[in-house]
Motif scaffolding. Structure first.
Motif, PDB file in Angstrom:
ATOM      1  N   LYS A 141       0.894  -1.178  -0.136  1.00 31.13           N
ATOM      2  CA  LYS A 141      -0.035   0.134   0.126  1.00 31.13           C
ATOM      3  C   LYS A 141       0.792   1.294   0.013  1.00 31.13           C
ATOM      4  O   LYS A 141       0.642   2.194  -0.843  1.00 31.13           O
ATOM      5  CB  LYS A 141      -0.670   0.179   1.153  1.00 31.13           C
ATOM      6  N   ARG A 142       1.940   1.163   0.826  1.00 33.24           N
ATOM      7  CA  ARG A 142       2.855   2.489   1.100  1.00 33.24           C
ATOM      8  C   ARG A 142       3.459   2.648  -0.344  1.00 33.24           C
ATOM      9  O   ARG A 142       3.334   3.723  -0.678  1.00 33.24           O
ATOM     10  CB  ARG A 142       3.837   2.150   2.102  1.00 33.24           C
ATOM     11  N   ALA A 143       3.848   1.354  -0.941  1.00 32.80           N
ATOM     12  CA  ALA A 143       4.633   1.529  -2.261  1.00 32.80           C
ATOM     13  C   ALA A 143       3.702   2.215  -3.070  1.00 32.80           C
ATOM     14  O   ALA A 143       3.955   3.120  -3.960  1.00 32.80           O
ATOM     15  CB  ALA A 143       4.999   0.245  -2.643  1.00 32.80           C
ATOM     16  N   LYS A 144       2.511   2.143  -3.055  1.00 37.03           N
ATOM     17  CA  LYS A 144       1.614   2.349  -4.051  1.00 37.03           C
ATOM     18  C   LYS A 144       1.357   4.062  -4.064  1.00 37.03           C
ATOM     19  O   LYS A 144       1.263   4.541  -4.971  1.00 37.03           O
ATOM     20  CB  LYS A 144       0.256   1.602  -3.913  1.00 37.03           C
ATOM     21  N   ARG A 145       1.037   4.257  -2.610  1.00 39.36           N
ATOM     22  CA  ARG A 145       0.808   5.479  -2.261  1.00 39.36           C
ATOM     23  C   ARG A 145       2.159   6.467  -2.580  1.00 39.36           C
ATOM     24  O   ARG A 145       2.032   7.611  -3.372  1.00 39.36           O
ATOM     25  CB  ARG A 145       0.418   5.729  -0.944  1.00 39.36           C
ATOM     26  N   ASN A 146       3.263   5.961  -2.490  1.00 42.01           N
ATOM     27  CA  ASN A 146       4.491   6.593  -2.871  1.00 42.01           C
ATOM     28  C   ASN A 146       4.469   6.811  -4.346  1.00 42.01           C
ATOM     29  O   ASN A 146       4.886   7.788  -4.652  1.00 42.01           O
ATOM     30  CB  ASN A 146       5.614   5.928  -2.174  1.00 42.01           C
ATOM     31  N   HIS A 147       3.998   5.735  -5.148  1.00 46.31           N
ATOM     32  CA  HIS A 147       4.176   5.912  -6.440  1.00 46.31           C
ATOM     33  C   HIS A 147       3.107   7.117  -6.882  1.00 46.31           C
ATOM     34  O   HIS A 147       3.542   7.821  -7.791  1.00 46.31           O
ATOM     35  CB  HIS A 147       3.905   4.503  -7.107  1.00 46.31           C
ATOM     36  N   LYS A 148       2.215   7.161  -6.314  1.00 48.84           N
ATOM     37  CA  LYS A 148       1.202   7.755  -6.602  1.00 48.84           C
ATOM     38  C   LYS A 148       1.877   9.408  -6.440  1.00 48.84           C
ATOM     39  O   LYS A 148       1.632  10.468  -7.261  1.00 48.84           O
ATOM     40  CB  LYS A 148      -0.260   7.953  -5.993  1.00 48.84           C
ATOM     41  N   ILE A 149       2.265   9.531  -5.343  1.00 51.46           N
ATOM     42  CA  ILE A 149       2.645  10.823  -4.602  1.00 51.46           C
ATOM     43  C   ILE A 149       3.918  11.173  -5.529  1.00 51.46           C
ATOM     44  O   ILE A 149       3.972  12.308  -6.081  1.00 51.46           O
ATOM     45  CB  ILE A 149       3.423  10.785  -3.118  1.00 51.46           C
ATOM     46  N   PHE A 150       4.690  10.155  -5.991  1.00 56.01           N
ATOM     47  CA  PHE A 150       5.730  10.532  -6.891  1.00 56.01           C
ATOM     48  C   PHE A 150       5.417  11.188  -8.435  1.00 56.01           C
ATOM     49  O   PHE A 150       5.696  11.992  -8.727  1.00 56.01           O
ATOM     50  CB  PHE A 150       6.675   9.134  -7.243  1.00 56.01           C
ATOM     51  N   LEU A 151       4.252  10.351  -8.777  1.00 56.90           N
ATOM     52  CA  LEU A 151       3.504  10.879  -9.954  1.00 56.90           C
ATOM     53  C   LEU A 151       3.226  12.053  -9.710  1.00 56.90           C
ATOM     54  O   LEU A 151       3.412  13.256 -10.809  1.00 56.90           O
ATOM     55  CB  LEU A 151       2.542   9.983 -10.580  1.00 56.90           C
ATOM     56  N   LEU A 152       2.586  12.565  -8.794  1.00 56.88           N
ATOM     57  CA  LEU A 152       2.063  13.855  -8.657  1.00 56.88           C
ATOM     58  C   LEU A 152       3.048  14.814  -8.276  1.00 56.88           C
ATOM     59  O   LEU A 152       2.850  16.091  -8.589  1.00 56.88           O
ATOM     60  CB  LEU A 152       0.979  13.894  -7.613  1.00 56.88           C
ATOM     61  N   SER A 153       4.330  14.464  -8.009  1.00 64.56           N
ATOM     62  CA  SER A 153       5.111  15.465  -7.370  1.00 64.56           C
ATOM     63  C   SER A 153       6.082  15.743  -8.381  1.00 64.56           C
ATOM     64  O   SER A 153       7.239  16.317  -7.949  1.00 64.56           O
ATOM     65  CB  SER A 153       5.886  14.749  -5.972  1.00 64.56           C
ATOM     66  N   ARG A 154       5.997  15.251  -9.557  1.00 72.89           N
ATOM     67  CA  ARG A 154       6.884  15.411 -10.679  1.00 72.89           C
ATOM     68  C   ARG A 154       7.310  16.971 -10.723  1.00 72.89           C
ATOM     69  O   ARG A 154       8.454  17.351 -10.752  1.00 72.89           O
ATOM     70  CB  ARG A 154       6.671  14.930 -11.932  1.00 72.89           C
ATOM     71  N   GLY A 155       6.296  17.594 -10.663  1.00 68.11           N
ATOM     72  CA  GLY A 155       6.532  19.219 -10.794  1.00 68.11           C
ATOM     73  C   GLY A 155       6.610  19.720  -9.476  1.00 68.11           C
ATOM     74  O   GLY A 155       7.122  21.072  -9.470  1.00 68.11           O
ATOM     75  N   ASN A 156       6.915  19.137  -8.467  1.00 70.08           N
ATOM     76  CA  ASN A 156       7.198  19.870  -7.172  1.00 70.08           C
ATOM     77  C   ASN A 156       8.474  20.630  -7.144  1.00 70.08           C
ATOM     78  O   ASN A 156       9.445  20.372  -7.832  1.00 70.08           O
ATOM     79  CB  ASN A 156       7.430  18.749  -6.310  1.00 70.08           C
ATOM     80  N   GLY A 157       8.300  21.846  -6.815  1.00 73.66           N
ATOM     81  CA  GLY A 157       9.446  22.740  -6.577  1.00 73.66           C
ATOM     82  C   GLY A 157       9.699  23.409  -7.923  1.00 73.66           C
ATOM     83  O   GLY A 157      10.563  24.312  -8.259  1.00 73.66           O
TER      84      GLY A 157
END
Lengths: 814, 98
Positions: free
Chosen positions: A337-353
């Motif tokens: 679950k965590r991995a999945k979530r992290n992946h999602k966050i990763f996808l979303l966070s590409r533009g971070n910063g």
């Protein structure tokens, strides 16, 4: 002796005399070139000892723990890999190093000039391989603009001026700020290189160098960072690659000094299992996962981690083995679950910063400007502009009460509201970011938008843009000024419609010029109405300015009144027996002319009103509503258009006239009646509703004056004379003044007229009156018996108006 | 902006809109914007038999450029005021052109 005659002696065999050529690496004096060069710099020799700051002496030599990792020492017998490919690795991060230097110089402006000075000796020191390229060379070029990075720290307040680097005893450490590590990791991720493969100390070498030169600047973390919690600090002290708590730079890159130290950090203070593992690398989460972990912006809410709490913290696969089956399953599920979530966050966070808050504000500002430009003007706070743009809606909603259900704001306030809203939204965030910057941003933005709008208003609009070298052009448009599809050149107003105008002046009464006149009247009316709205408050005693203002206003109103009066053309000379009607009468022959009368009467004085009334009375039989309303034999009633005109006249013009007549002095009434008798064909006028209406008006007013006893005897005599003439003229046609047949409906106005005549008549005249209309009375009474009760009573009531006026009643007729 | 101003006063009135493809739609005018895009609610398509695909549509957004006619409730139009508004608009336009 060689075959080709070359010198075949090997270098080692050659003489070592000073004149003998040397190998490339055998230059005995590495600083010789510098010394040589210095001679050319107008004698200003740079002494190496002066420029060398001695930082190298401060190198901390006892931090050797990682040397084995770096240089492959120890018991490792693995085949030689590319671990020593320092050049390749350095090249891989060359950009980062450059960026870091730029960033550092931006952060630390005082530091910039110093390295330039240091550059000369540095080139000569072969040991400092990385400082051959100092990264500052570019600054010597005059037009150089540093490659600006979207680094939030750039935007914050400048660091406190650092005192010139002095050989301070502060312990120097080869560690980097979290921000730098983060930046490097981001860079690596960008290139798709696994982070784990990067020996931690390699890249930062140069940075560490830099920081070593400014020891007292370094140990305090870059500004904008809150105090680190002790365990992290400890970790940092140990040296090596610190793992930054996730999301640090993005969150705290913003304004620094205003932030209470420590407080915001609490949010990020993650429970231990969310910290990147500190043990050996392989025990950590899968490789791909780590960087995302670091990027993850706000820490996950505690609730999401709750299920994990019952489990031991797993830092090592061995631990997993010891768990029960159930626990292991739970753990794996959690992990997935965590991995999945992290992946999602990763996808979303590409533009971070990618964008700093300032960038976002900038974009928002642009959007707001667009919005404002499209929707209207923010500065529409003055109601005049709103009214000009949105007249119908504004006035309509005033007339019909507040707009229904959904509360429309006036258009111009829209943008303002929007600005306020965003302000609120940001204010709501304030508990998380106790920053003063936020408010300032919004204020600045508001001001900027307003200024932009002002500027846009002020400057003449450039309708299109042609970019040099492009084939097309870009037209700007908004809702108010849509992109023109056709580009038609307007004829210069000086040439265009001029000739026609002369013509229109010649014939005052053709349809077109009448219509133009009416429009002129309306525009004068509207400007007068506008003036009325802007009436200054009544001046108080002694307030010279207010009085002056009021006077000016009155003057303007007066000139507008003159304009209106001229446009009405009431004072045009009356041409007797002319075929074309008087302009004012022509004006009245159009529906919109008739409709204008009540509005005109509001804005003119009594004298002008009586002039208009006189004009109407004089031309009574040439008024369209009288002229066309003559009942033609064979037709029951005038045509529909004429009936509509009559109705409109009765509704629009008559009340205004009546209102005036009710206040008019008696002598004017007498004069008007005289005019009717003298100027018009009374018998035909009396056959029309409007004509009878005007006569009724005059007669009843005279009666009221008489009742009130205001009429001097002499005037009254005059009036009776006129009345007698009128009565005599009308007597023969009294039976014909009724409209059509008895069942045609509306004849009330006739009975009203008869009543008015009856009251003012002498008993003898009353007798004659009764005789003249007796038939009609009897007919109506008889007819009303066949009607339904309400209609019947209405008809009888009309008759009774007249009957009562001469002292009778329908009831008497049985 | 006259038309925009005018149509704004007709919100929540029932209007019939004829599109350029001859479809006529009666509905409650919910809102209108500067481009005279129209939002209709409680939509009813006249000649529904011809346009069965519209039978389940309850509300719609109509792009302003596809509208041919808007049929208005007469009682909701203040003609005198509209005349004046038109005069003002004309004056504004003339002022701008100059």
């Amino acid at each position: 002796m060689s075959f080709f005659g070359f010198d075949t002696t090997l270098p080692r065999d050659r003489g070592r005399g000073p004149g003998a050529p040397k190998g490339f690496f055998e230059n005995s004096d590495p600083f010789a070139q510098v010394a040589l060069a210095d001679k050319f710099v107008d004698g200003d020799a740079v002494d190496f000892e002066d420029t060398y700051d001695g930082l190298g002496d401060q190198l901390d030599d006892d931090q050797d723990e990682f040397n084995d990792d770096t240089f492959g020492g120890g018991g490792e017998t693995a085949p030689v890999g590319r671990d020593f490919d320092f050049f390749g690795r350095t090249a891989g991060v060359a950009d980062v190093i450059g960026e870091e230097q730029v960033r550092y110089s931006l952060q630390n402006p005082q530091a910039a000039p110093a390295p330039a000075q240091r550059a000369a000796p540095a080139t000569a020191v072969p040991a400092e391989s990385t400082s051959r390229r100092t990264g500052y060379e570019k600054y010597s070029e005059p037009g150089y603009i540093p490659d600006l990075q979207a680094k939030s720290s750039v935007w914050t307040q400048k660091a406190e001026p650092t005192p010139a680097p002095a050989p301070a005893p502060a312990p120097s450490r080869k560690i980097m700020s979290l921000e730098e590590v983060e930046a490097i990791e981001a860079q690596m991720r960008h290139r798709g290189q696994p982070i784990g493969g990067l020996p931690p100390q390699q890249i930062p070498q140069s940075m560490a160098d830099l920081y070593q030169r400014h020891p007292q600047h370094f140990p305090t973390l870059p500004d904008g960072f809150p105090q680190l919690p002790p365990e992290l600090q400890a970790q940092l002290e140990k040296g090596g690659m610190p793992h930054p708590p996730p999301g640090m730079p993005e969150l705290y890159g913003g304004p620094g000094p205003a932030m209470p130290p420590g407080a915001p950090f609490l949010q990020n203070n993650l429970p231990p299992q969310n910290m990147p593992p500190q043990g050996p690398r392989h025990a950590g989460p899968p490789q791909g996962q780590r960087p995302q972990n670091m990027q993850q912006q706000p820490p996950p809410p505690p609730s999401s981690r709750a299920p994990n709490n019952g489990l031991p913290v797993i830092t090592n696969p061995q631990q997993l083995m010891h768990l029960t089956e159930e626990q292991r399953n739970t753990y794996l599920v959690e992990d997935a679950k965590r991995a999945k979530r992290n992946h999602k966050i990763f996808l979303l966070s590409r533009g971070n910063g990618l964008m700093t808050p300032q960038d976002k504000n900038f974009i928002t500002r642009i959007q707001l400007q667009q919005l404002v430009a499209a929707a209207g003007n923010v500065a529409d706070s003055d109601p005049e502009a709103v009214l000009a743009e949105d007249f119908y809606y504004q006035v309509y909603s005033q007339i019909r009460g507040a707009p229904r259900q959904h509360p429309h704001q006036p258009l111009g306030h829209f943008a303002q509201t929007y600005l306020l809203q965003t302000g609120n939204r940001l204010g709501g965030n304030r508990h998380r970011h106790p920053l003063q910057g936020a408010d300032n941003h919004m204020q600045r933005m508001q001001q900027q938008v307003q200024r932009a709008v002002e500027a846009a208003k002020a400057k003449p609009k450039n309708k299109q843009l042609i970019i040099e070298g492009s084939l097309g052009k870009i037209s700007f448009s908004n809702a108010k000024a849509p992109k023109p599809m056709l580009n038609i050149k307007r004829p210069d107003s000086s040439e265009g419609p001029r000739p026609k105008k002369v013509q229109s002046d010649l014939s005052l009464s053709d349809r077109k010029s009448i219509l133009t006149n009416i429009e002129r009247v309306y525009s004068a009316l509207m400007s007068m109405e506008d003036m009325e709205r802007t009436m200054p408050p009544p001046p108080e005693e002694g307030d010279a300015d207010a009085i002056q203002e009021h006077m000016e206003w009155r003057q303007k109103l007066q000139s507008l009144n003159q304009k209106l009066w001229k446009a009405l053309k009431v004072m045009e000379p009356i041409v007797p027996n002319s075929t074309t009607p008087h302009p004012f009468i022509a004006f009245l022959s159009h529906p919109k002319g008739k409709k204008a009368i009540p509005r005109i009467f509001r804005h003119i004085d009594q004298e002008q009103r009586v002039t208009i009334l006189t004009m109407i009375v004089v031309h009574l039989d040439s008024l369209d509503v009288v002229r066309l309303a003559q009942s033609i034999p064979g037709e029951a009633q005038p045509s529909l258009a004429v009936r509509e005109a009559i109705d409109l006249f009765s509704l629009a013009v008559m009340p205004s006239l009546l209102q005036y007549v009710n206040e008019a002095p008696f002598n004017i009434i007498i004069g008007l009646l005289g005019l009717v008798i003298a100027q018009t064909h009374v018998q035909s006028v009396a056959r029309t509703k409007v004509g009878l209406g005007i006569l009724t008006m005059l007669l009843s007013r005279a009666e009221l004056v008489k009742e009130a006893g205001q009429a001097p005897e002499r005037d009254w005599q005059q009036w009776v004379e006129k009345f007698n003439v009128l009565f005599d003229t009308l007597e023969p046609v009294l039976a014909d003044i009724f409209p059509g047949s008895i069942n045609s409906g509306d004849d009330m106005y006739v009975w009203q007229f008869l009543a008015a005549v009856g009251i003012g008549a002498s008993p003898e005249q009353q007798q004659r009156l009764v005789i003249a209309v007796k038939d009609r009375v009897m007919e109506t009474v008889g007819y009303s018996k066949s009607l339904p009760a309400d209609m019947s009573s209405q008809r009888l009531g009309n008759v009774n108006l007249f009957m009562r006026a001469i002292g009778l009643d329908v009831e008497l007729l049985g | 902006m006259l038309f925009f101003s005018f149509f704004k006063t007709l919100t929540n009135q029932t209007v019939t809109i004829e599109l350029k493809n001859d479809i006529r739609i009666r509905g409650i005018l919910k809102s209108v914007d500067q481009y005279l895009n129209i939002k209709l609610d409680d939509v009813e398509v006249l000649d529904l038999a011809q346009y069965p695909h519209l039978s389940s549509v309850k509300n719609m957004f109509i792009r302003g450029s596809v509208v041919r006619y808007v049929m208005l409730p007469r009682s909701e139009v203040d003609v005198g005021l509209l005349e004046d508004a038109t005069r003002r608009e004309a004056a504004n336009q003339a002022g701008k052109a100059r």
